[in-house]
Design an enzyme around this catalytic site. Sequence first.
Site, PDB file in Angstrom:
ATOM      1  N   SER A  71      22.941  42.800  10.000  1.00  0.00           N
ATOM      2  CA  SER A  71      23.411  43.981  10.753  1.00  0.00           C
ATOM      3  C   SER A  71      24.190  43.531  11.992  1.00  0.00           C
ATOM      4  O   SER A  71      24.417  44.317  12.900  1.00  0.00           O
ATOM      5  CB  SER A  71      22.221  44.849  11.170  1.00  0.00           C
ATOM      6  N   ASN A  89      56.741  63.466  15.204  1.00  0.00           N
ATOM      7  CA  ASN A  89      55.574  63.935  14.452  1.00  0.00           C
ATOM      8  C   ASN A  89      54.303  63.936  15.303  1.00  0.00           C
ATOM      9  O   ASN A  89      54.088  63.019  16.085  1.00  0.00           O
ATOM     10  CB  ASN A  89      55.349  63.025  13.229  1.00  0.00           C
ATOM     11  N   SER A 121      59.748  58.775  12.495  1.00  0.00           N
ATOM     12  CA  SER A 121      59.807  58.343  11.105  1.00  0.00           C
ATOM     13  C   SER A 121      60.584  57.038  11.022  1.00  0.00           C
ATOM     14  O   SER A 121      61.496  56.798  11.810  1.00  0.00           O
ATOM     15  CB  SER A 121      60.503  59.420  10.284  1.00  0.00           C
ATOM     16  N   TYR A 152       8.917  52.125   8.002  1.00  0.00           N
ATOM     17  CA  TYR A 152      10.220  51.472   8.111  1.00  0.00           C
ATOM     18  C   TYR A 152      10.655  50.950   6.751  1.00  0.00           C
ATOM     19  O   TYR A 152       9.856  50.418   5.982  1.00  0.00           O
ATOM     20  CB  TYR A 152      10.174  50.298   9.111  1.00  0.00           C
ATOM     21  N   ASN A 185      10.744  46.507  14.167  1.00  0.00           N
ATOM     22  CA  ASN A 185      10.880  47.926  13.792  1.00  0.00           C
ATOM     23  C   ASN A 185      10.876  48.852  15.010  1.00  0.00           C
ATOM     24  O   ASN A 185      11.712  49.747  15.126  1.00  0.00           O
ATOM     25  CB  ASN A 185       9.762  48.320  12.825  1.00  0.00           C
ATOM     26  N   THR A 242      44.908  86.791  12.584  1.00  0.00           N
ATOM     27  CA  THR A 242      43.817  86.677  11.619  1.00  0.00           C
ATOM     28  C   THR A 242      44.509  86.370  10.303  1.00  0.00           C
ATOM     29  O   THR A 242      45.639  86.837  10.069  1.00  0.00           O
ATOM     30  CB  THR A 242      42.991  87.973  11.492  1.00  0.00           C
ATOM     31  N   HIS A 243      43.861  85.584   9.480  1.00  0.00           N
ATOM     32  CA  HIS A 243      44.480  85.143   8.208  1.00  0.00           C
ATOM     33  C   HIS A 243      45.843  84.476   8.445  1.00  0.00           C
ATOM     34  O   HIS A 243      46.710  84.499   7.574  1.00  0.00           O
ATOM     35  CB  HIS A 243      44.643  86.317   7.224  1.00  0.00           C
ATOM     36  N   GLN A 275      18.669  50.262   8.407  1.00  0.00           N
ATOM     37  CA  GLN A 275      19.698  49.435   9.044  1.00  0.00           C
ATOM     38  C   GLN A 275      21.101  49.911   8.661  1.00  0.00           C
ATOM     39  O   GLN A 275      22.032  49.844   9.461  1.00  0.00           O
ATOM     40  CB  GLN A 275      19.506  47.977   8.622  1.00  0.00           C
TER      41      GLN A 275
HETATM   42  N1  ARG Z   1      18.293  44.894  11.725  1.00  0.00           N
HETATM   43  C1  ARG Z   1      17.169  45.745  11.461  1.00  0.00           C
HETATM   44  C2  ARG Z   1      17.618  47.214  11.502  1.00  0.00           C
HETATM   45  O1  ARG Z   1      18.663  47.493  11.985  1.00  0.00           O
HETATM   46  C3  ARG Z   1      16.130  45.504  12.477  1.00  0.00           C
HETATM   47  C4  ARG Z   1      14.727  45.774  11.988  1.00  0.00           C
HETATM   48  C5  ARG Z   1      14.346  44.787  10.957  1.00  0.00           C
HETATM   49  N2  ARG Z   1      13.023  45.042  10.493  1.00  0.00           N
HETATM   50  C6  ARG Z   1      12.556  44.521   9.367  1.00  0.00           C
HETATM   51  N3  ARG Z   1      11.354  44.841   9.005  1.00  0.00           N
HETATM   52  N4  ARG Z   1      13.298  43.733   8.613  1.00  0.00           N
HETATM   53  O2  ARG Z   1      16.920  48.080  11.068  1.00  0.00           O
END
Ligand code: ARG
Length: 492
Positions: free
Chosen positions: A25, A287, A279, A319, A112, A157-158, A324
């Site tokens: 992430s 535009n 353009s 969780y 989490n 309207t419309h 993520q």
């Molecule tokens: N990168 C994870 C997210 O955005 C963080 C939490 C990860 N927790 C886990 N149990 N793998 O949710």
Amino acid sequence: MQEDVVRRGRLSGERDLEIKQFLSSMDADRNIADADLLVDIAHLLMLKRQNIVDQENAVTIMRVLLGMKEAGVPEEAFSEHFEDIHAGIESVLIEAAGEEAGGRLHIGRSRNDEVATCIRLHLRDEIIELLDSLVNLRKVLLTCAEQHHKSLMPGFTHFQHAQPTTLAHHLLAYEQAFSRDFDRLNEAYARVNRSPLGAAAFASTGYRIDRDYTATLLGFDAIILNTMDAVATRDFALETLSDLSIMMATLSRLCEELVLWSSPFIGFICLDDPFCSTSSIMPQKKNPDTAEIMRAKAGSVTGAYTAALIITKGLPMSYNRDLQELTPHLWRGTRDSIMSLHLLSGMLLSARFDTARMKAEVGRGFSTATDLADLLVREYQLPFRTAHSIVGRAIRNGTLDKKALDAASSEITGKTLTERGLTTEQMTTALSVEGSVAMRDHPGGPAPSATAQSIALARVKLNMDHHNAGSKKLAIRRAIETMLTEAGRLAQ
Ligand code: ARG
């Protein structure tokens, strides 16, 4: 390369970059890296205060954390070898502070509750920026409206000429909608600004932690009570995205009007050059691209909302890693919305309204026919439905002069309007667009006296909203400053 302290115990085998990137992430985590440090600092202060981590280790950890706070989260924490920024920062910390100290920061928490806290911290900043941007846009709309109390324009309207109105009235309609968007986001904020920290994986922890203390340190209004709910829910993100989708739907209507109005077909507005493109082949073109992209952003934001909502659908407690995948949609939604609000304010402020063009259109399409029907009701006691039929019939026959009205009236009622006493002068007055607008002076109506009143009311609420957003910002800043002072004292 730093060791990933999270994986090293349980799992073996180096992973392909492909798997790492798929699971990571990190890109979206750039939005929450600063928040993660704040969460670390709050958690450590709490662990120290509760005597879960001793003075010496706490000082060692805090020095590293404050160093990162000062210099910014180091780039190595964002390495693609880590699953996320939480693993990245913890690994960098352990490298710098040693495991004896650094390895204690994660006592009594989990990624989490950590990530849920980070998302809420960053989201509340985003909401405050949205609130500020909405205040600013509304201010621009009110300023423009103020200059156009008497600028007659056709109301539709419309998308057919319907009744005369003024530009002020038209702009005030949008201001009211954006004022409700402010209210919705303001209410969402109350549910966003709550602390999930201390929920740990979901079942809280056996350590004697203090959830209220970390909540106060971080400037949260309260904790999320149920610890399973605290890590499992993203309803606060869905609520925000839903509010933004509604807001962007309104914004896209205004953009649609800017596109239409700036077309020579209509010619009510001239957008400033910086907001337009030309353009590559047709050298004459100007535009309204900014308004078009903005109109499309409503689709992107609603798409973000839909994606986020469907990601949470059917997830079992508590969780799941699916969550993520939701977060980048949240940031896309807030960023697109904030940028749109900013640019729209600038686009409106720099636009030139062609009030002569508007006026030229205002009387077209028999736009005061309703006033003529109303005159027949008021002066000659005809039922409205009969008056409506007479005027409608005259228009069907192609005109609205006295002769045509008389013909229509005798066709429908067996008696001409002249016989009832209608004069040409009365007719002319009823058909005047200025008169039509001036008569509509009820609260919220288009008459200049009514729009002046509406603006005055809107300004009162705008000031309150402005103050509200400001005090939210101040409360957060004070809390974080207080926390950092405490952290600094510990690190000395
Ligand atoms: N990168 C994870 C997210 O955005 C963080 C939490 C990860 N927790 C886990 N149990 N793998 O949710």
